[in-house]
Enzyme design. Structure first.
Site, short mmCIF file in Angstrom:
data_model
loop_
_atom_site.label_atom_id
_atom_site.label_comp_id
_atom_site.label_asym_id
_atom_site.label_seq_id
_atom_site.Cartn_x
_atom_site.Cartn_y
_atom_site.Cartn_z
CB ILE A 241 8.32 -2.04 0.89
CG1 ILE A 241 7.23 -2.28 1.42
CG2 ILE A 241 9.10 0.30 1.95
CD1 ILE A 241 8.00 -3.39 3.59
CB CYS A 242 8.95 2.77 -2.94
SG CYS A 242 9.91 3.77 -3.11
CG LEU A 243 11.96 2.60 3.45
CD1 LEU A 243 12.64 4.34 3.94
CD2 LEU A 243 11.83 1.42 4.87
#
Length: 194
Positions: free
Chosen positions: A87-89
């Protein structure tokens, strides 16, 4: 060292309003550093109606270091790897703060499902599709939700019915389907081989 008292409190806090939020966090085993989070797909998105599982690993430095989270359920989204579930967060990286909790992290992931950030992608292929051909993106995301994030109880009942009609006892059919993850053909193979 992980603050296990805090983790226990977070689990209780997160699970007490599961009927409202649909979000839960539970230990995978006796170890409170390996957890599984569950979020419902946001309404009005291609993920609506899906239930998404997220693997959560707490590093030794938690809550001063962010939890490591990735999707265990396959999902088609610009900011989530369609291969690994990464996840890119920002809050799972440099914007993490000890004031945040597992629940706020899961709520942020749920918000990310509602509002993709294709300009900062985790999966470039999905991001390009999102930007250039939104209709195909939405159809693919919906298809993946239907295929991987829905455990349709109706589907299970239909499979049970079919196998029972073939002469197998219902209890055995249900337990076999559970063992093979709902795959009707594998269940039939297993039932036939005794």
């Amino acid at each position: 060292m992980v603050d296990f008292g805090r983790v226990q409190k977070e689990l209780q806090e997160c699970n007490k309003d599961i009927n409202v939020s649909g979000i839960s966090v539970n230990p995978k085993s006796d170890n409170l550093t390996n957890l599984i989070g569950t979020i419902p797909g946001p309404i009005g998105t291609p993920y609506e109606g899906g239930t998404f599982n997220i693997d959560i690993d707490l590093p030794d430095g938690y809550p001063f270091e962010p939890p490591r989270m990735k999707f265990a359920t396959k999902v088609w989204h610009p900011n989530i790897s369609s291969q690994s579930g990464a996840i890119c967060l920002d809050i799972l990286k440099d914007q993490w703060s000890p004031a945040l909790t597992l629940k706020t992290a899961l709520l942020s992931i749920q918000a990310l499902l509602s509002a993709p950030q294709p300009d900062d992608p985790q999966d470039a292929v999905v991001a390009q599709q999102y930007l250039k051909d939104y209709q195909t993106f939405a159809s693919t995301a919906h298809y993946w939700t239907e295929s991987f994030a829905k455990a349709s109880s109706l589907g299970v009942e239909e499979k049970v019915q079919k196998l029972v009609e073939m002469g197998f006892p219902e209890g055995l059919v249900r337990s076999t389907l559970e063992v093979v993850g709902g795959d009707e053909n594998l269940a039939l193979e297993k039932l036939c081989s005794g």
